[in-house]
Design a protein around this motif. Sequence first.
Motif, PDB file in Angstrom:
ATOM      1  N   UNK A  21      -0.110   7.809  43.484  1.00  0.00           N
ATOM      2  CA  UNK A  21      -0.088   7.689  44.944  1.00  0.00           C
ATOM      3  C   UNK A  21       1.315   7.946  45.479  1.00  0.00           C
ATOM      4  N   UNK A  22       1.418   8.528  46.660  1.00  0.00           N
ATOM      5  CA  UNK A  22       2.709   8.797  47.304  1.00  0.00           C
ATOM      6  C   UNK A  22       2.520   8.867  48.808  1.00  0.00           C
ATOM      7  N   UNK A  23       3.481   8.333  49.532  1.00  0.00           N
ATOM      8  CA  UNK A  23       3.403   8.365  50.995  1.00  0.00           C
ATOM      9  C   UNK A  23       3.674   9.764  51.553  1.00  0.00           C
ATOM     10  N   UNK A  24       4.278  10.644  50.728  1.00  0.00           N
ATOM     11  CA  UNK A  24       4.579  12.002  51.179  1.00  0.00           C
ATOM     12  C   UNK A  24       3.516  12.982  50.703  1.00  0.00           C
ATOM     13  N   UNK A  25       3.472  14.141  51.342  1.00  0.00           N
ATOM     14  CA  UNK A  25       2.522  15.200  50.976  1.00  0.00           C
ATOM     15  C   UNK A  25       3.259  16.535  50.894  1.00  0.00           C
ATOM     16  N   UNK A  26       4.318  16.586  50.105  1.00  0.00           N
ATOM     17  CA  UNK A  26       5.106  17.808  49.975  1.00  0.00           C
ATOM     18  C   UNK A  26       4.222  18.947  49.460  1.00  0.00           C
ATOM     19  N   UNK A  27       4.413  20.125  50.024  1.00  0.00           N
ATOM     20  CA  UNK A  27       3.480  21.223  49.772  1.00  0.00           C
ATOM     21  C   UNK A  27       3.618  21.848  48.389  1.00  0.00           C
ATOM     22  N   UNK A  35      18.567   4.871  36.184  1.00  0.00           N
ATOM     23  CA  UNK A  35      17.516   5.166  37.153  1.00  0.00           C
ATOM     24  C   UNK A  35      17.778   6.528  37.759  1.00  0.00           C
ATOM     25  N   UNK A  36      16.876   6.974  38.646  1.00  0.00           N
ATOM     26  CA  UNK A  36      17.093   8.281  39.243  1.00  0.00           C
ATOM     27  C   UNK A  36      16.215   8.548  40.441  1.00  0.00           C
ATOM     28  N   UNK A  37      16.636   9.521  41.231  1.00  0.00           N
ATOM     29  CA  UNK A  37      15.823  10.112  42.290  1.00  0.00           C
ATOM     30  C   UNK A  37      16.364  11.507  42.553  1.00  0.00           C
ATOM     31  N   UNK A  38      15.475  12.463  42.738  1.00  0.00           N
ATOM     32  CA  UNK A  38      15.909  13.813  43.080  1.00  0.00           C
ATOM     33  C   UNK A  38      16.299  13.866  44.551  1.00  0.00           C
ATOM     34  N   UNK A  39      17.528  14.284  44.819  1.00  0.00           N
ATOM     35  CA  UNK A  39      17.896  14.561  46.206  1.00  0.00           C
ATOM     36  C   UNK A  39      17.047  15.706  46.735  1.00  0.00           C
ATOM     37  N   UNK A  40      16.827  16.699  45.920  1.00  0.00           N
ATOM     38  CA  UNK A  40      16.088  17.929  46.236  1.00  0.00           C
ATOM     39  C   UNK A  40      16.897  18.834  47.143  1.00  0.00           C
ATOM     40  N   UNK A  41      17.171  18.405  48.366  1.00  0.00           N
ATOM     41  CA  UNK A  41      17.983  19.219  49.273  1.00  0.00           C
ATOM     42  C   UNK A  41      18.447  18.368  50.439  1.00  0.00           C
ATOM     43  N   UNK A  42      19.615  18.690  50.952  1.00  0.00           N
ATOM     44  CA  UNK A  42      20.078  18.046  52.185  1.00  0.00           C
ATOM     45  C   UNK A  42      19.478  18.702  53.421  1.00  0.00           C
ATOM     46  N   UNK A  43      18.723  19.783  53.221  1.00  0.00           N
ATOM     47  CA  UNK A  43      18.150  20.524  54.348  1.00  0.00           C
ATOM     48  C   UNK A  43      16.780  19.959  54.736  1.00  0.00           C
ATOM     49  N   UNK A  44      16.440  20.079  55.996  1.00  0.00           N
ATOM     50  CA  UNK A  44      15.103  19.747  56.480  1.00  0.00           C
ATOM     51  C   UNK A  44      14.237  20.997  56.328  1.00  0.00           C
ATOM     52  N   UNK A  45      13.478  21.075  55.230  1.00  0.00           N
ATOM     53  CA  UNK A  45      12.699  22.271  54.916  1.00  0.00           C
ATOM     54  C   UNK A  45      11.231  22.051  55.272  1.00  0.00           C
ATOM     55  N   UNK A  46      10.532  23.153  55.537  1.00  0.00           N
ATOM     56  CA  UNK A  46       9.120  23.053  55.900  1.00  0.00           C
ATOM     57  C   UNK A  46       8.269  22.488  54.776  1.00  0.00           C
ATOM     58  N   UNK A  75       7.662  13.036  56.638  1.00  0.00           N
ATOM     59  CA  UNK A  75       8.435  13.989  55.863  1.00  0.00           C
ATOM     60  C   UNK A  75       9.610  13.305  55.189  1.00  0.00           C
ATOM     61  N   UNK A  76      10.009  13.857  54.061  1.00  0.00           N
ATOM     62  CA  UNK A  76      11.176  13.335  53.364  1.00  0.00           C
ATOM     63  C   UNK A  76      12.420  13.530  54.215  1.00  0.00           C
ATOM     64  N   UNK A  77      13.263  12.519  54.233  1.00  0.00           N
ATOM     65  CA  UNK A  77      14.522  12.579  54.959  1.00  0.00           C
ATOM     66  C   UNK A  77      15.671  12.666  53.960  1.00  0.00           C
ATOM     67  N   UNK A  78      16.432  13.746  53.982  1.00  0.00           N
ATOM     68  CA  UNK A  78      17.543  13.867  53.029  1.00  0.00           C
ATOM     69  C   UNK A  78      18.496  12.681  53.065  1.00  0.00           C
ATOM     70  N   UNK A  79      18.765  12.167  54.254  1.00  0.00           N
ATOM     71  CA  UNK A  79      19.701  11.050  54.352  1.00  0.00           C
ATOM     72  C   UNK A  79      19.150   9.797  53.678  1.00  0.00           C
ATOM     73  N   UNK A  80      17.830   9.647  53.682  1.00  0.00           N
ATOM     74  CA  UNK A  80      17.223   8.509  53.007  1.00  0.00           C
ATOM     75  C   UNK A  80      17.397   8.631  51.497  1.00  0.00           C
TER      76      UNK A  80
END
Length: 385
Positions: free
Chosen positions: A49-55, A156-167, A174-179
């Motif tokens: 389960x995840x609160x996000x729905x990244x494409x 521990x870990x988490x992927x930053x993925x990107x600082x950009x707000x991508x589609x 949506x994921x927030x880079x600052x979060x």
Amino acid sequence: MLPGASEYGIDLSIDDAAVATLLDVGPEDVAGPSELTFARNVFVPLTTACRYTCTYCTYFDPPGRASLLSLEEVREICQRGADAGCTEALFTFGDDPDDRYTEIHDQLAEWGHDSIHTYLREACEVALEEGLLPHANPGDQTREQMAEVAAVNASMGVMLESTAAVDAHAGPRRKEPAQRLRTIRNAGELDVAFTTGILVGIGETWRDRAESLLAIAEMHDRYDHVQEVIVQPVVENERWSDGSPALETMRRVTAMARVALPEDVSVQVPPNLAPARDLIDCGVDDLGGVSPITDDHINPDYEWPALRELEEIAETAGLPLHERLPVYERFLPADLRPTDFDGVPAEGADDGDREWISPTIRSALAADDAAGDRYRGVLRDGTPG
């Protein structure tokens, strides 16, 4: 200032000159490593389960289909991992799954938990009982949520993925880079050895890639807590058909990562997703956690390579291959580090000013039992067998 930074209390700005310098970096500007490392792990997907729905993500299941592993199932996975010689239990789940999935919330309540994070702590304790060091990757965490589980995790870990707000992150939540950066900061403030990384090919620009790497470097400069940065390409799957980054893209961005980060931070590529053989000379020195018994549940279409394949990658590069623990040696206190350690200890590791290894994890590493012997065997030798 990064988008949304003030909302999450992130006082981080990226220097334009540093971005410009990094954008000029290519593979020819870096040297290859002196060795390659990897960790032997089991993948424990606590819930899908995840609160996000990244494409681009196939990990999450929609409400009504997501499940939650029982502690008995966690124990069985960890037992098989310990029997196979693993040292790491990689715990994953989507961000705040009990926030969006009523059935997950109700199941946790039935088992006596008011959040996924208290349940994660209990699952990590099971892993330790079965002889594995937990490495939890539970997505965004508040300081309080991370503090709940930090003492029972080697790292521990988490992927930053990107600082950009991508589609690709678009949607009602949506994921927030600052979060994500706040989570990385929380780890630094709590003295947690940490893994993060960027995701390449989800719609970010070259400037976004440079800014993301520099943001990670800045966080590490403040807290000295990042142990490795993953450079991971997005890959084709049932939810993503927009292609994967070309080899030359991966070579360039991997070299950028090596230049952006200090020498004591490893650059990692996942060998089941990236063309590792063609990236070693770009500064890659780690091949990540690889499981001999469980799937990559985040990328189920892409099998883990066998140990022999890792050895062939190292042989092709003319490098020795060493197994490592989920926590890097520089974070261990002097009495637990190998006598031939020649790196730079993490800030406060030797004088006790910072407790990178909790008493629980220290006891596991020093235990007079089969698990302790296995951990210390990796620390002393690291030669895969």
